[in-house]
Write an enzyme that holds these catalytic residues in place. Structure first.
Site, PDB file in Angstrom:
ATOM      1  N   HIS A 138     -51.938-104.370  15.078  1.00 53.28           N
ATOM      2  CA  HIS A 138     -51.320-103.588  16.155  1.00 53.28           C
ATOM      3  C   HIS A 138     -52.156-103.510  17.424  1.00 53.28           C
ATOM      4  O   HIS A 138     -51.678-103.041  18.446  1.00 53.28           O
ATOM      5  CB  HIS A 138     -50.987-102.167  15.674  1.00 53.28           C
ATOM      6  CG  HIS A 138     -52.183-101.252  15.641  1.00 53.28           C
ATOM      7  ND1 HIS A 138     -53.091-101.261  14.621  1.00 53.28           N
ATOM      8  CD2 HIS A 138     -52.619-100.319  16.527  1.00 53.28           C
ATOM      9  CE1 HIS A 138     -54.035-100.375  14.861  1.00 53.28           C
ATOM     10  NE2 HIS A 138     -53.778 -99.790  16.016  1.00 53.28           N
TER      11      HIS A 138
HETATM   12  C1  UD1 Z   1     -52.232 -95.759  18.833  1.00 53.00           C
HETATM   13  C2  UD1 Z   1     -53.704 -95.510  19.145  1.00 53.00           C
HETATM   14  C3  UD1 Z   1     -54.586 -96.306  18.206  1.00 53.00           C
HETATM   15  C4  UD1 Z   1     -54.185 -96.107  16.751  1.00 53.00           C
HETATM   16  C5  UD1 Z   1     -52.699 -96.412  16.610  1.00 53.00           C
HETATM   17  C6  UD1 Z   1     -52.179 -96.244  15.202  1.00 53.00           C
HETATM   18  C7  UD1 Z   1     -54.145 -95.066  21.524  1.00 53.00           C
HETATM   19  C8  UD1 Z   1     -54.708 -95.623  22.776  1.00 53.00           C
HETATM   20  N1  UD1 Z   1     -54.026 -95.935  20.510  1.00 53.00           N
HETATM   21  O1  UD1 Z   1     -51.944 -97.135  19.153  1.00 53.00           O
HETATM   22  O2  UD1 Z   1     -55.924 -95.865  18.363  1.00 53.00           O
HETATM   23  O3  UD1 Z   1     -54.928 -97.012  15.931  1.00 53.00           O
HETATM   24  O4  UD1 Z   1     -51.979 -95.521  17.474  1.00 53.00           O
HETATM   25  O5  UD1 Z   1     -50.849 -96.706  15.106  1.00 53.00           O
HETATM   26  O6  UD1 Z   1     -53.831 -93.898  21.468  1.00 53.00           O
HETATM   27  N2  UD1 Z   1     -43.918 -97.013  19.386  1.00 53.00           N
HETATM   28  C9  UD1 Z   1     -42.681 -96.853  18.803  1.00 53.00           C
HETATM   29  N3  UD1 Z   1     -42.508 -95.824  17.951  1.00 53.00           N
HETATM   30  C10 UD1 Z   1     -43.492 -94.947  17.651  1.00 53.00           C
HETATM   31  C11 UD1 Z   1     -44.740 -95.136  18.264  1.00 53.00           C
HETATM   32  C12 UD1 Z   1     -44.952 -96.177  19.114  1.00 53.00           C
HETATM   33  O7  UD1 Z   1     -41.747 -97.612  19.017  1.00 53.00           O
HETATM   34  O8  UD1 Z   1     -43.267 -94.036  16.852  1.00 53.00           O
HETATM   35  C13 UD1 Z   1     -44.134 -98.178  20.281  1.00 53.00           C
HETATM   36  C14 UD1 Z   1     -43.945 -97.870  21.728  1.00 53.00           C
HETATM   37  O9  UD1 Z   1     -43.227 -98.914  22.317  1.00 53.00           O
HETATM   38  C15 UD1 Z   1     -45.360 -97.874  22.316  1.00 53.00           C
HETATM   39  C16 UD1 Z   1     -46.091 -98.810  21.378  1.00 53.00           C
HETATM   40  O10 UD1 Z   1     -45.449 -98.661  20.108  1.00 53.00           O
HETATM   41  O11 UD1 Z   1     -45.395 -98.281  23.628  1.00 53.00           O
HETATM   42  C17 UD1 Z   1     -47.534 -98.457  21.224  1.00 53.00           C
HETATM   43  O12 UD1 Z   1     -47.703 -97.090  20.871  1.00 53.00           O
HETATM   44  P1  UD1 Z   1     -48.935 -96.235  21.432  1.00 53.00           P
HETATM   45  O13 UD1 Z   1     -48.855 -94.860  20.926  1.00 53.00           O
HETATM   46  O14 UD1 Z   1     -49.060 -96.427  22.885  1.00 53.00           O
HETATM   47  O15 UD1 Z   1     -50.200 -96.938  20.812  1.00 53.00           O
HETATM   48  P2  UD1 Z   1     -50.437 -97.588  19.395  1.00 53.00           P
HETATM   49  O16 UD1 Z   1     -50.458 -99.062  19.562  1.00 53.00           O
HETATM   50  O17 UD1 Z   1     -49.558 -97.038  18.329  1.00 53.00           O
END
Ligand code: UD1
Length: 370
Positions: free
Chosen positions: A209
């Protein structure tokens, strides 16, 4: 003194729900604390959030700030505003933050600026790679928080090197608490292996991820390496994070037989699969440790790790971003799988504690606040 201190735990992303669970139990066991859970809404899908609350038997959050996705500035700014509003309204005596996400950063800053004491669980982790958003989050959280709970002696040493020893405490790792508390339950409850037709020891479990592995080009390269792994060695099961799913959809990727793409798994299923896998392949911080705790060799899809102990003990190997050195390493681990000998198991305990980190943290926290 019963219930005289109100503490707000701020969480938002999947790994934080796991770290929160043992703390909630230890808080509930303490007469001194009224505990509130604030969910920022960073993760919001059923299988990234609600399923973790359910499986870890967490009470529902007292408030969900519903921030959701966005760029770093947008997401962090929205969290800062909403967390500050909550804190001004609820006036907790202290705030607890966990790990290294944008939720951690925002809650620490919001609390520090209005002079509410903040403690950081899983403090002192460093990759020494400032290209990672998590590294920036950790640095800010550790330098702004008032009490720092280091999960390992190495983390404690990192804090000392930044002149933070005076507010640091070696606590052990709350993720080990969570594993020890839940692995039996997972064995009896999880049907993940039979649901997916998997035999213990006959598959690799992969998770991907991090931004560095999930640009379209990076992910394509990594998928090619996974395809070679399937052809040469064993099936690969990949529960797909939403960030990664978005890129796969964009690429219109169709996996070959033997490379199984799944939806994100609930906690009890993840730990069941980690324990049953022949090898774990991951770029997640938490999964590297869970593999070590569950005695499954790990190959990490990064150039460096915060969890250096797992590498020096010999149960984790860095195989580079985009799986540069993955194929050779898979064959080495499969040919000599005995890396979890008595010495390795002892060393893991020496570094990560004995599964009572949450009690150490809550006891210290109450003493410190009083
Ligand atoms: C975040 C944390 C990372 C952790 C990870 C665990 C930061 C900078 N990063 O990364 O340290 O290891 O969580 O998963 O805070 N999205 C969905 N549904 C959800 C959540 C996210 O569709 O329930 C999608 C969204 O399009 C979003 C992307 O995933 O833009 C990334 O999510 P985000 O919370 O920005 O960061 P993670 O990659 O999950």
């Amino acid at each position: 003194m019963a219930g005289s201190i109100t503490v707000a735990s701020v969480v938002g992303a999947r790994p934080q729900f796991v770290k929160l669970a043992p703390i909630v139990k230890a808080m509930n066991d303490s007469d001194a604390i009224i505990h509130r859970i604030v969910h920022t809404g960073q993760h919001y899908d059923e299988n990234m959030s609600a399923s973790f609350f359910e499986q870890l038997a967490l009470p529902p959050p007292d408030i969900d700030l519903g921030v959701g996705s966005g760029g770093h500035a947008e997401q962090t700014a929205a969290m800062l505003t909403k967390i500050e509003d909550y804190l001004l309204d609820a006036c907790p005596d202290a705030v607890l933050v966990y790990g290294d996400t944008n939720s951690t950063l925002s809650a620490t800053l919001a609390a520090a600026k209005i002079h509410i004491p903040v403690a950081h669980v899983e403090a002192g982790l460093r990759s020494f790679n400032r290209d990672m958003p998590e590294e920036i989050n950790r640095l800010v959280a550790d330098h702004c928080a008032d009490r720092l709970y280091a999960p390992t002696p190495q983390a404690l040493q990192n804090l000392a090197a930044e002149n933070l020893a005076g507010r640091s405490v070696l606590s052990g790792d709350v993720m080990l608490d969570a594993i020890l508390r839940n692995i039996e339950l997972a064995r009896s409850k999880s049907t993940a292996l039979s649901d997916h037709g998997l035999e213990p020891g006959a598959f690799a479990l992969a998770t991907v991820h991090r931004p560095v592995n999930t640009t379209a080009e990076a992910l394509q390269r990594l998928l090619q390496v996974f395809e070679r792994t399937v052809e040469r060695y064993l099936p690969v099961v990949l529960p797909v994070h939403p960030r990664t799913r978005a890129i796969l959809d964009q690429l219109g990727y169709q996996p070959p037989e033997g490379l199984r793409l799944l939806e994100p798994l609930p906690y009890l299923d993840v730990i069941t699969m980690i324990q049953a896998a022949a090898v774990v392949i991951t770029d997640s911080g938490g999964v590297q440790k869970e593999a070590a705790f569950l005695q499954t060799p790990c190959l990490t899809l990064r150039d460096e790790t915060e969890w250096t102990e797992t590498v020096s003990i010999g149960v984790n190997k860095l195989v580079g971003e985009q799986g540069r050195d993955l194929l050779d390493a898979v064959s080495q681990f499969l040919e000599s799988p005995g890396c979890f000998d008595e010495i390795a198991r002892k060393k893991i305990e020496e570094h990560y504690g004995n599964g009572n980190a949450a009690t150490v943290i809550v006891d210290d926290f109450v003493r410190w606040l009083s």
